[in-house]
Design a protein around this motif. Structure first.
Motif, PDB file in Angstrom:
ATOM      1  N   PHE A   5     -12.156 -13.532   2.714  1.00  0.00           N
ATOM      2  CA  PHE A   5     -11.554 -12.517   3.577  1.00  0.00           C
ATOM      3  C   PHE A   5     -12.177 -11.166   3.302  1.00  0.00           C
ATOM      4  CE2 PHE A   5      -8.784 -12.951  -0.152  1.00  0.00           C
ATOM      5  CZ  PHE A   5      -8.703 -11.652  -0.612  1.00  0.00           C
ATOM      6  N   ILE A   6     -12.083 -10.280   4.297  1.00  0.00           N
ATOM      7  CA  ILE A   6     -12.509  -8.893   4.182  1.00  0.00           C
ATOM      8  C   ILE A   6     -11.255  -8.036   4.120  1.00  0.00           C
ATOM      9  CG2 ILE A   6     -12.806  -8.741   6.686  1.00  0.00           C
ATOM     10  CD1 ILE A   6     -14.924  -6.592   6.215  1.00  0.00           C
ATOM     11  N   GLY A   7     -11.220  -7.081   3.177  1.00  0.00           N
ATOM     12  CA  GLY A   7     -10.023  -6.278   2.958  1.00  0.00           C
ATOM     13  C   GLY A   7     -10.263  -4.800   3.200  1.00  0.00           C
ATOM     14  N   PHE A   8      -9.186  -4.097   3.589  1.00  0.00           N
ATOM     15  CA  PHE A   8      -9.242  -2.661   3.867  1.00  0.00           C
ATOM     16  C   PHE A   8      -8.036  -2.009   3.188  1.00  0.00           C
ATOM     17  CE2 PHE A   8     -11.073  -5.045   7.333  1.00  0.00           C
ATOM     18  CZ  PHE A   8     -12.293  -4.429   7.539  1.00  0.00           C
ATOM     19  N   ASP A   9      -8.307  -1.043   2.257  1.00  0.00           N
ATOM     20  CA  ASP A   9      -7.249  -0.389   1.477  1.00  0.00           C
ATOM     21  C   ASP A   9      -7.085   1.058   1.901  1.00  0.00           C
ATOM     22  OD1 ASP A   9      -6.989  -2.713   0.081  1.00  0.00           O
ATOM     23  OD2 ASP A   9      -8.056  -2.021  -1.706  1.00  0.00           O
ATOM     24  N   ASN A  10      -5.824   1.484   1.998  1.00  0.00           N
ATOM     25  CA  ASN A  10      -5.485   2.896   2.124  1.00  0.00           C
ATOM     26  C   ASN A  10      -4.763   3.315   0.848  1.00  0.00           C
ATOM     27  OD1 ASN A  10      -5.584   2.102   5.223  1.00  0.00           O
ATOM     28  ND2 ASN A  10      -5.797   4.321   5.061  1.00  0.00           N
ATOM     29  N   CYS A  11      -5.334   4.286   0.145  1.00  0.00           N
ATOM     30  CA  CYS A  11      -4.781   4.701  -1.143  1.00  0.00           C
ATOM     31  C   CYS A  11      -4.185   6.104  -1.107  1.00  0.00           C
ATOM     32  CB  CYS A  11      -5.868   4.640  -2.222  1.00  0.00           C
ATOM     33  SG  CYS A  11      -6.599   2.993  -2.406  1.00  0.00           S
ATOM     34  N   THR A  12      -4.392   6.843  -0.015  1.00  0.00           N
ATOM     35  CA  THR A  12      -3.879   8.218   0.059  1.00  0.00           C
ATOM     36  C   THR A  12      -2.607   8.317   0.881  1.00  0.00           C
ATOM     37  OG1 THR A  12      -5.392   8.609   1.905  1.00  0.00           O
ATOM     38  CG2 THR A  12      -6.133   9.261  -0.287  1.00  0.00           C
ATOM     39  N   GLN A  13      -2.442   7.430   1.852  1.00  0.00           N
ATOM     40  CA  GLN A  13      -1.220   7.417   2.647  1.00  0.00           C
ATOM     41  C   GLN A  13      -1.032   6.023   3.250  1.00  0.00           C
ATOM     42  OE1 GLN A  13      -1.627  10.185   5.859  1.00  0.00           O
ATOM     43  NE2 GLN A  13      -3.425   9.197   6.737  1.00  0.00           N
ATOM     44  N   GLU A  14       0.212   5.711   3.561  1.00  0.00           N
ATOM     45  CA  GLU A  14       0.508   4.419   4.176  1.00  0.00           C
ATOM     46  C   GLU A  14      -0.024   4.385   5.609  1.00  0.00           C
ATOM     47  OE1 GLU A  14       4.716   4.004   3.842  1.00  0.00           O
ATOM     48  OE2 GLU A  14       4.623   3.280   1.777  1.00  0.00           O
ATOM     49  N   ARG A  15      -0.364   3.200   6.053  1.00  0.00           N
ATOM     50  CA  ARG A  15      -0.951   3.075   7.386  1.00  0.00           C
ATOM     51  C   ARG A  15      -0.435   1.821   8.076  1.00  0.00           C
ATOM     52  NH1 ARG A  15      -7.393   3.524   8.864  1.00  0.00           N
ATOM     53  NH2 ARG A  15      -7.283   2.830  11.041  1.00  0.00           N
ATOM     54  N   ASN A  16      -0.081   1.987   9.335  1.00  0.00           N
ATOM     55  CA  ASN A  16       0.269   0.848  10.180  1.00  0.00           C
ATOM     56  C   ASN A  16      -0.866   0.629  11.175  1.00  0.00           C
ATOM     57  OD1 ASN A  16       2.898   0.232   9.165  1.00  0.00           O
ATOM     58  ND2 ASN A  16       3.652   2.089  10.160  1.00  0.00           N
ATOM     59  N   TRP A  17      -1.396  -0.560  11.187  1.00  0.00           N
ATOM     60  CA  TRP A  17      -2.566  -0.864  12.013  1.00  0.00           C
ATOM     61  C   TRP A  17      -2.143  -1.203  13.430  1.00  0.00           C
ATOM     62  CZ3 TRP A  17      -7.550  -0.503  10.057  1.00  0.00           C
ATOM     63  CH2 TRP A  17      -7.641  -0.305   8.680  1.00  0.00           C
TER      64      TRP A  17
END
Length: 831
Positions: free
Chosen positions: A460-472
């Motif tokens: 799998f390919i992953g995408f992280d948000n570490c500064t703020q929460e995100r709804n895709w």
């Protein structure tokens, strides 16, 4: 009567009064203006004796007052205490009372004239309604002894009339009230205008308050002078809130405030109505985008700016979303370009991670690769590649991210991956095990998209948000799934190309071992490449083959045309085309088979095999088969003729027999011989020497039996069966069985000259044949059992049914009915 002429005003002078009588004894100068009635009264008392001349003066004064009152548009009158008129001017007489003249009203009340008008027009109840719903103003003045102003209205002569009425007490010389005086002005038109204006204002306010767009009026210092309901709602303020103190700077943000001040100045200078986009905030601090159009107007006595505001926040969000979508699509496009054109797969995937990570505006992008644990067979996944934006710590060498068992990960993640769907979640919503892993990396929200290779989960390919929460968003998930598919395709292509290289090496070795010639031919017929095995089989010298056209090979015009057509068909339909042709080559006249396979959009691969030996062997086999066909046809013909001879001999024997029993035996035997002879006749007349059309055979067989027994005229029969072709091995026993059954019906089922019916049906159901032969005659005796009867026919039927592996059932409850079930066997063919 009129002794005085007036222009716009009336002045009574001493000289004028003197003209009315004798010389007045007064100290007043002749040109002195009398300013009021008291002064006039005093002058008259001092200047005139009490004689008949005074009456003349007052008469003249009355005519003067009458003239003044009758020439003004307002209504003027006087009433006594009984509300009867003692004076009316022309205006009230004509406009309100509809009196003949001013004298007719004297001594009468206004209700007298009202009732008279109503009695003259009883059919129209709205002809005169004046005063019906108005306050009795005369009574009010008499009781209060004070002047008053009143609105009085109603229909007069069928037309609506609205009067602005002024009334006052009328007093005598002693100050006692003797009646009322009044005047009235017709304000019907003004009231109509006022009403229309009021309605227009109501309509205006209704329209403004019900507009979807916000409307505000600003002075050029930025204070808000007016706002409709939509404007209050735009900033989430109660519409009942007073506007005092509100300023545009209370809502405009940063640069937008500067833009508004510039636009205000442009509107003030009458340059044009300015359209601009501004950012504002509501009372909760929520930022919104508005589009404003300003126009210079006059409001409450001073110039102002009328501004229409439209909430364009959804449009701005859509534009922003569109930009993000385009950026993401561009990132995926660049990623695909890298994956397709880079010779180094690992480097290409690393560059692709950077492209897609930047396009999605995330902090970290990475790839996990699956593998199976050898000792347990468990599916594990490990961190393989990574990209970060430089703001977060890299995790590529984090041992906690190696050999992670899928079975310990979030069940929702496993479910989504099983369904080939992305998985995204906020870190705080994850299960404890997964949450512990991502928390150590400072992840607030993550998105994981499965990578499939040949429809199997590769990783799998992953995408992280570490500064703020995100709804895709859904479109982001769709695009990123496409990106994951591209990586999967690249991995698959890499494996394929690797396997292809190995396959090409094997193919080259294999081609060397294949005896066939191979040519690469363009759609125009030019030879691009070749792999000849025997130069003597090519009509073109070996050195000239590449670049030459197949038209130089010496093909016949028909074969050349057909081959060119096949090349085009192969390129369009991607189908295999085959042709056989003869050609003169150095090795002599040879036969070839050419197969055309699409190689690419412009070329086909032609595999050419020398089939000279096969063609010549085929010609020999064909000749041999033709001889065998003739021989088989002759055999069947002779067998049929021999059986006909046997039948003829039996017929001769019948003529010399006197015993009925012997004659019947010979006829039955003759019928059996005919049924077999007919099979051979069908075979030698058929194109096939192994199969006959059984329906045609039975039609003739049954007709012959009924004709033999002279029953053709009064026995009806019906044949119900499909077009079935069967072999001779089945046709002969089956024909004999049916011959015996129909013959039994013909001999025993019907009395002489009795009408009857025979039904024959044959169907295939579930790979089994069902044959039924039935008549509606007297039936076979019930005591007859198969295998125990002495009757030859029944013995024969029983033996033949066993021969074809069938079972038979006899039913004589209504006539005689034979039912036989048997397998189709290998020699049956349904046509």
């Amino acid at each position: 009567m009129n002794k005085f002429k007036f222009n716009h005003q009336v002045k009574i002078t001493i000289s004028g009064v003197k003209k009315m009588g004798k010389k007045a004894e007064s100290s007043l100068t002749p040109d002195h203006v009398i300013k009021n009635w008291e002064e006039l009264k005093d002058y008259m008392q001092k200047g005139y004796p009490a004689d008949e001349k005074r009456e003349q003066v007052f008469e003249d004064l009355y005519h003067m007052v009458r003239l003044m009152c009758d020439n003004v548009p307002d209504m003027i009158w006087a009433k006594d205490r009984d509300k009867k008129f003692i004076f009316t001017n022309r205006a009230i007489a004509e406009k309100l009372l509809n009196a003949r003249d001013t004298m007719e009203a004297l001594g009468k009340t206004d209700m007298y004239f009202a009732n008279r008008e109503r009695s003259l027009h009883p059919e129209n109840k709205k002809w005169h309604t004046f005063g019906e719903i108005c306050t009795d103003s005369d009574e009010f003045v008499l009781k209060t002894e004070k002047p008053g102003r009143f609105d009085e209205f109603g229909n007069v002569k069928g037309e609506f009339l609205f009067l602005d009425v002024h009334k006052a007490p009328f007093r005598d010389e002693k100050g006692e009230i003797i009646g009322t005086v009044g005047c009235a002005r017709d304000v019907t038109r003004e009231k109509e205008i006022e009403k229309n204006l009021t309605e227009s204002e109501k309509l205006f306010h209704s329209l403004i308050d019900n507009m979807l767009d916000a409307v505000i009026i600003l002075d050029f210092e930025g204070s808000i002078l007016f706002a409709n309901r939509a404007a209050f709602e735009l900033v989430d303020i109660d519409p009942r809130t007073p506007l005092q103190g509100f300023h545009v700077k209370d809502f405009a943000l940063g640069q937008s405030m500067m833009d508004i001040e510039n636009h205000q100045q442009m509107v003030k200078e009458d340059k044009f109505g300015f359209l601009g986009n501004y950012q504002i905030k509501d009372k909760y601090g929520q930022v919104k985008w508005v589009e404003g159009l300003g126009r210079k107007i006059e409001f409450q006595g001073k110039v102002a700016n009328l501004v229409n505001l439209r909430d364009i926040t959804p449009r701005k969000k859509a534009e922003e979303e569109l930009k993000n979508r385009e950026k993401l699509l561009e990132g995926v496009a660049r990623m695909n370009h890298i994956l397709i054109n880079s010779p180094n797969l690992k480097a290409a995937i690393q560059d692709s991670l950077e492209e897609i990570g930047s396009a999605t505006r995330i902090d970290r992008a990475y790839i996990f690769k699956n593998h199976v644990e050898e000792s347990t067979g468990r599916l594990l996944t490990s961190h393989w590649m990574e990209w970060t934006n430089g703001q977060v710590e890299a995790q590529l060498y984090n041992n906690d991210l190696q050999n992670i068992p899928y079975e310990k990960l979030s069940p929702d993640l496993i479910t989504n991956f099983t369904q080939k769907k992305p998985f995204y979640s906020l870190s705080r919503d994850l299960d404890s095990y997964t949450h512990e892993i991502v928390e150590k990396q400072g992840i607030l929200s993550l998105l994981l998209v499965p990578v499939l290779v040949q429809d199997k989960l590769w990783g799998f390919i992953g995408f992280d948000n570490c500064t703020q929460e995100r709804n895709w968003k859904e479109y982001e998930l769709t695009i990123l799934k496409t990106a994951a598919d591209s990586i999967g395709s690249a991995l698959d292509r890499y494996d394929f190309e690797k396997a292809l290289t190995e396959s090409e090496n094997k193919s080259k070795k294999l081609i060397k071992a294949i005896p066939d010639m191979m040519l690469v031919i363009s759609k125009e017929g030019f030879i691009q490449d070749y792999s000849p095995k025997n130069p003597e089989l090519m009509s073109i010298p070996e050195k000239e083959i590449v670049g030459s056209n197949i038209s130089q090979m010496g093909l016949s015009p028909a074969d050349l045309e057909q081959i060119l057509k096949m090349i085009k068909t192969t390129l369009i339909t991607n189908t295999l085309e085959t042709i056989e042709y003869a050609l003169d080559v150095p090795a002599g006249n040879r036969y070839f088979e050419a197969r055309f396979i699409k190689l690419n959009e412009d070329n086909v691969l032609s595999i050419i095999r020398d089939i000279t030996g096969r063609v010549r062997d085929g010609e020999m086999i064909k000749s041999s088969l033709e001889e065998k066909d003739i021989l088989l046809r002759e055999i069947h013909h002779r067998v049929k003729n021999n059986m006909q001879i046997i039948s003829s001999l039996m017929n001769l024997q019948i003529k010399y027999e006197n015993s009925p029993e012997a004659i019947n035996i010979l006829k039955e035997s003759q019928g059996r011989v005919k049924s077999m002879a007919m099979v051979h006749e069908k075979l030698y007349k058929s194109k096939s020497f192994s199969m006959i059309n059984f329906k045609d055979y039975l039609t003739r067989l049954v007709s012959d039996i009924l004709y033999t027994y002279d029953l053709i005229s009064h026995i009806d029969w019906k044949l119900d069966m499909d077009e079935i072709k069967i072999t001779m091995d089945l046709a002969i026993p089956l024909g004999l069985i049916i011959h015996e059954m129909v013959s039994n019906s013909a001999k025993y089922a019907f009395k002489k000259d009795e009408n009857g019916r025979i039904d024959i049906s044959m169907k295939m159901v579930d790979d089994r044949f069902f044959l039924r032969v039935a008549d509606n005659g007297v039936g076979i005796p019930e005591d007859i059992e198969w295998g125990e009867t002495d009757t030859l026919g029944l013995h024969l039927i029983d033996a033949l049914v066993k021969q074809i592996d069938g079972v038979i059932k006899l039913d004589n409850s209504q006539g005689t009915s034979y039912e036989i079930i048997f397998p189709p066997m290998s020699y049956v063919n349904r046509g």
